[in-house]
Motif scaffolding. Sequence first.
Motif, PDB file in Angstrom:
ATOM      1  N   ALA A 188       0.829  -1.199   0.000  1.00 34.66           N
ATOM      2  CA  ALA A 188       0.000   0.000   0.000  1.00 34.66           C
ATOM      3  C   ALA A 188       0.868   1.256   0.000  1.00 34.66           C
ATOM      4  CB  ALA A 188      -0.928   0.007   1.208  1.00 34.66           C
ATOM      5  N   VAL A 189       1.934   1.255   0.798  1.00 37.77           N
ATOM      6  CA  VAL A 189       2.838   2.407   0.825  1.00 37.77           C
ATOM      7  C   VAL A 189       3.522   2.564  -0.527  1.00 37.77           C
ATOM      8  CG1 VAL A 189       4.977   3.308   1.826  1.00 37.77           C
ATOM      9  CG2 VAL A 189       3.208   2.380   3.315  1.00 37.77           C
ATOM     10  N   TYR A 190       3.965   1.463  -1.117  1.00 37.33           N
ATOM     11  CA  TYR A 190       4.633   1.524  -2.419  1.00 37.33           C
ATOM     12  C   TYR A 190       3.733   2.165  -3.465  1.00 37.33           C
ATOM     13  CZ  TYR A 190       7.124   0.182  -6.611  1.00 37.33           C
ATOM     14  OH  TYR A 190       7.779   0.218  -7.815  1.00 37.33           O
ATOM     15  N   HIS A 191       2.455   1.760  -3.466  1.00 34.28           N
ATOM     16  CA  HIS A 191       1.521   2.279  -4.472  1.00 34.28           C
ATOM     17  C   HIS A 191       0.798   3.540  -4.011  1.00 34.28           C
ATOM     18  CE1 HIS A 191       2.080  -1.009  -7.258  1.00 34.28           C
ATOM     19  NE2 HIS A 191       1.962  -1.859  -6.249  1.00 34.28           N
ATOM     20  N   SER A 192       1.144   4.052  -2.825  1.00 35.01           N
ATOM     21  CA  SER A 192       0.587   5.292  -2.295  1.00 35.01           C
ATOM     22  C   SER A 192      -0.937   5.238  -2.125  1.00 35.01           C
ATOM     23  CB  SER A 192       0.983   6.468  -3.197  1.00 35.01           C
ATOM     24  OG  SER A 192       0.678   7.675  -2.570  1.00 35.01           O
ATOM     25  N   VAL A 193      -1.403   4.149  -1.514  1.00 38.27           N
ATOM     26  CA  VAL A 193      -2.841   3.967  -1.281  1.00 38.27           C
ATOM     27  C   VAL A 193      -3.085   3.930   0.225  1.00 38.27           C
ATOM     28  CG1 VAL A 193      -4.824   2.461  -1.640  1.00 38.27           C
ATOM     29  CG2 VAL A 193      -3.078   2.651  -3.418  1.00 38.27           C
ATOM     30  N   PRO A 194      -3.767   4.936   0.791  1.00 38.64           N
ATOM     31  CA  PRO A 194      -4.085   4.899   2.227  1.00 38.64           C
ATOM     32  C   PRO A 194      -5.038   3.739   2.522  1.00 38.64           C
ATOM     33  CG  PRO A 194      -5.159   6.765   1.166  1.00 38.64           C
ATOM     34  CD  PRO A 194      -4.301   6.130   0.136  1.00 38.64           C
ATOM     35  N   PHE A 195      -5.020   3.269   3.776  1.00 37.80           N
ATOM     36  CA  PHE A 195      -5.826   2.085   4.058  1.00 37.80           C
ATOM     37  C   PHE A 195      -6.474   2.127   5.434  1.00 37.80           C
ATOM     38  CE2 PHE A 195      -1.437   1.012   5.163  1.00 37.80           C
ATOM     39  CZ  PHE A 195      -1.551   0.432   6.416  1.00 37.80           C
ATOM     40  N   ILE A 196      -7.484   1.272   5.565  1.00 41.46           N
ATOM     41  CA  ILE A 196      -8.151   1.018   6.832  1.00 41.46           C
ATOM     42  C   ILE A 196      -7.706  -0.374   7.266  1.00 41.46           C
ATOM     43  CG2 ILE A 196     -10.352   0.607   7.977  1.00 41.46           C
ATOM     44  CD1 ILE A 196     -11.600   2.610   6.023  1.00 41.46           C
ATOM     45  N   ALA A 197      -7.165  -0.469   8.473  1.00 37.76           N
ATOM     46  CA  ALA A 197      -6.641  -1.746   8.960  1.00 37.76           C
ATOM     47  C   ALA A 197      -7.563  -2.334  10.013  1.00 37.76           C
ATOM     48  CB  ALA A 197      -5.246  -1.548   9.532  1.00 37.76           C
ATOM     49  N   LEU A 198      -7.834  -3.614   9.863  1.00 38.77           N
ATOM     50  CA  LEU A 198      -8.593  -4.401  10.834  1.00 38.77           C
ATOM     51  C   LEU A 198      -7.703  -5.566  11.268  1.00 38.77           C
ATOM     52  CD1 LEU A 198     -11.829  -4.306   8.754  1.00 38.77           C
ATOM     53  CD2 LEU A 198     -11.734  -3.589  11.125  1.00 38.77           C
ATOM     54  N   ILE A 236       0.559  -4.201  15.540  1.00 41.65           N
ATOM     55  CA  ILE A 236       1.704  -3.290  15.605  1.00 41.65           C
ATOM     56  C   ILE A 236       1.851  -2.535  14.293  1.00 41.65           C
ATOM     57  CG2 ILE A 236       4.218  -3.195  15.824  1.00 41.65           C
ATOM     58  CD1 ILE A 236       3.929  -5.718  17.627  1.00 41.65           C
ATOM     59  N   ASN A 237       1.720  -3.240  13.167  1.00 35.99           N
ATOM     60  CA  ASN A 237       1.823  -2.596  11.856  1.00 35.99           C
ATOM     61  C   ASN A 237       0.728  -1.547  11.668  1.00 35.99           C
ATOM     62  OD1 ASN A 237       3.942  -4.333  11.221  1.00 35.99           O
ATOM     63  ND2 ASN A 237       2.591  -5.805  10.241  1.00 35.99           N
ATOM     64  N   ALA A 238      -0.486  -1.918  12.058  1.00 36.98           N
ATOM     65  CA  ALA A 238      -1.617  -0.998  11.903  1.00 36.98           C
ATOM     66  C   ALA A 238      -1.448   0.228  12.796  1.00 36.98           C
ATOM     67  CB  ALA A 238      -2.921  -1.723  12.223  1.00 36.98           C
ATOM     68  N   GLN A 239      -0.979   0.009  14.024  1.00 34.79           N
ATOM     69  CA  GLN A 239      -0.746   1.128  14.947  1.00 34.79           C
ATOM     70  C   GLN A 239       0.301   2.084  14.388  1.00 34.79           C
ATOM     71  OE1 GLN A 239      -2.319   1.667  18.002  1.00 34.79           O
ATOM     72  NE2 GLN A 239      -1.279   3.629  17.949  1.00 34.79           N
ATOM     73  N   LYS A 240       1.382   1.527  13.848  1.00 31.86           N
ATOM     74  CA  LYS A 240       2.449   2.349  13.263  1.00 31.86           C
ATOM     75  C   LYS A 240       1.920   3.146  12.072  1.00 31.86           C
ATOM     76  CE  LYS A 240       6.919   3.303  12.341  1.00 31.86           C
ATOM     77  NZ  LYS A 240       6.878   4.644  11.834  1.00 31.86           N
ATOM     78  N   ALA A 241       1.122   2.516  11.226  1.00 27.25           N
ATOM     79  CA  ALA A 241       0.552   3.205  10.064  1.00 27.25           C
ATOM     80  C   ALA A 241      -0.378   4.330  10.510  1.00 27.25           C
ATOM     81  CB  ALA A 241      -0.194   2.212   9.176  1.00 27.25           C
ATOM     82  N   ARG A 242      -1.178   4.063  11.562  1.00 31.50           N
ATOM     83  CA  ARG A 242      -2.062   5.116  12.081  1.00 31.50           C
ATOM     84  C   ARG A 242      -1.242   6.263  12.670  1.00 31.50           C
ATOM     85  NH1 ARG A 242      -5.932   4.339  17.136  1.00 31.50           N
ATOM     86  NH2 ARG A 242      -3.944   4.674  18.161  1.00 31.50           N
ATOM     87  N   ASP A 243      -0.205   5.915  13.434  1.00 31.36           N
ATOM     88  CA  ASP A 243       0.646   6.948  14.034  1.00 31.36           C
ATOM     89  C   ASP A 243       1.359   7.777  12.972  1.00 31.36           C
ATOM     90  OD1 ASP A 243      -0.151   5.971  16.462  1.00 31.36           O
ATOM     91  OD2 ASP A 243       1.736   4.921  16.899  1.00 31.36           O
ATOM     92  N   ASP A 244       1.689   7.144  11.846  1.00 30.67           N
ATOM     93  CA  ASP A 244       2.342   7.860  10.754  1.00 30.67           C
ATOM     94  C   ASP A 244       1.369   8.692   9.926  1.00 30.67           C
ATOM     95  OD1 ASP A 244       4.785   6.927  11.527  1.00 30.67           O
ATOM     96  OD2 ASP A 244       4.909   5.347  10.009  1.00 30.67           O
ATOM     97  N   GLY A 245       0.056   8.507  10.148  1.00 22.09           N
ATOM     98  CA  GLY A 245      -0.937   9.387   9.548  1.00 22.09           C
ATOM     99  C   GLY A 245      -1.489   8.978   8.200  1.00 22.09           C
ATOM    100  N   TYR A 246      -1.297   7.747   7.785  1.00 24.77           N
ATOM    101  CA  TYR A 246      -1.831   7.350   6.475  1.00 24.77           C
ATOM    102  C   TYR A 246      -2.792   6.165   6.561  1.00 24.77           C
ATOM    103  CZ  TYR A 246       2.121   4.056   6.699  1.00 24.77           C
ATOM    104  OH  TYR A 246       3.030   3.108   7.085  1.00 24.77           O
ATOM    105  N   ALA A 247      -3.241   5.833   7.775  1.00 22.04           N
ATOM    106  CA  ALA A 247      -4.177   4.717   7.924  1.00 22.04           C
ATOM    107  C   ALA A 247      -5.120   4.972   9.087  1.00 22.04           C
ATOM    108  CB  ALA A 247      -3.411   3.415   8.146  1.00 22.04           C
ATOM    109  N   ILE A 248      -6.242   4.270   9.047  1.00 16.52           N
ATOM    110  CA  ILE A 248      -7.197   4.275  10.150  1.00 16.52           C
ATOM    111  C   ILE A 248      -7.209   2.872  10.731  1.00 16.52           C
ATOM    112  CG2 ILE A 248      -9.634   4.463  10.768  1.00 16.52           C
ATOM    113  CD1 ILE A 248      -9.919   6.587   8.596  1.00 16.52           C
ATOM    114  N   LEU A 249      -7.117   2.786  12.034  1.00 19.40           N
ATOM    115  CA  LEU A 249      -7.094   1.497  12.728  1.00 19.40           C
ATOM    116  C   LEU A 249      -8.460   1.252  13.356  1.00 19.40           C
ATOM    117  CD1 LEU A 249      -5.754  -0.963  14.058  1.00 19.40           C
ATOM    118  CD2 LEU A 249      -4.839   0.584  15.795  1.00 19.40           C
TER     119      LEU A 249
END
Length: 198
Positions: free
Chosen positions: A51-61, A69-82
Amino acid sequence: MKWENESKFGCDEIIPPNVKLLPWLPQQDLLGHPKIKLFINHGGLNSKQEAVYHSVPFIALPVFADQPINAQKARDDGYAILLDWDNLSEDILFDSIQLMLFDPRFASRMKQVSTLMHDQRDKPLDRAVYWIEYVIRHKGASHLRSSSRKLSLYQRGFLDVMLVVLVFTFSMVYVVFRLWRCFASCVMYSTSAAKKDE
């Protein structure tokens, strides 16, 4: 949507015509499509990287293992919703999708992170080709192999060291136990001798 068994749907559940269910989907091709705006996934490392490579924001479940941990990091980095499975409802999912689609912060931040990933001196394929050719040029490149491959199994697993530590630990426990028994019997003997004197 990746869905392997349509028989798990109830009789009253209707799949809308704009939803396609398939047992397998080419995730890289889907994420690379220019019209994709959002990706809903479990937060696995490969999905996150793609998703990061293709620049597509995501919703993680996330479900288990490294996914939270991956989802939390993505949310903290501002490009995902957990989202949390235990508190998930149609309204929460709908609101998250709306937020992701119409709040430009997620796409903007994902573009920044994707730019960081793409900023490399050479392309990964070129780097892989170089190292394959390097190994061929140097007839297997034995100088790059780890010297640990020459160790026996017990040395590689530190079994000899663990055996010494265990023997030392059990010896110390045994000595402490024997001292305690000796001390306890001395105390018992002195108290019984004191009672006899009375």
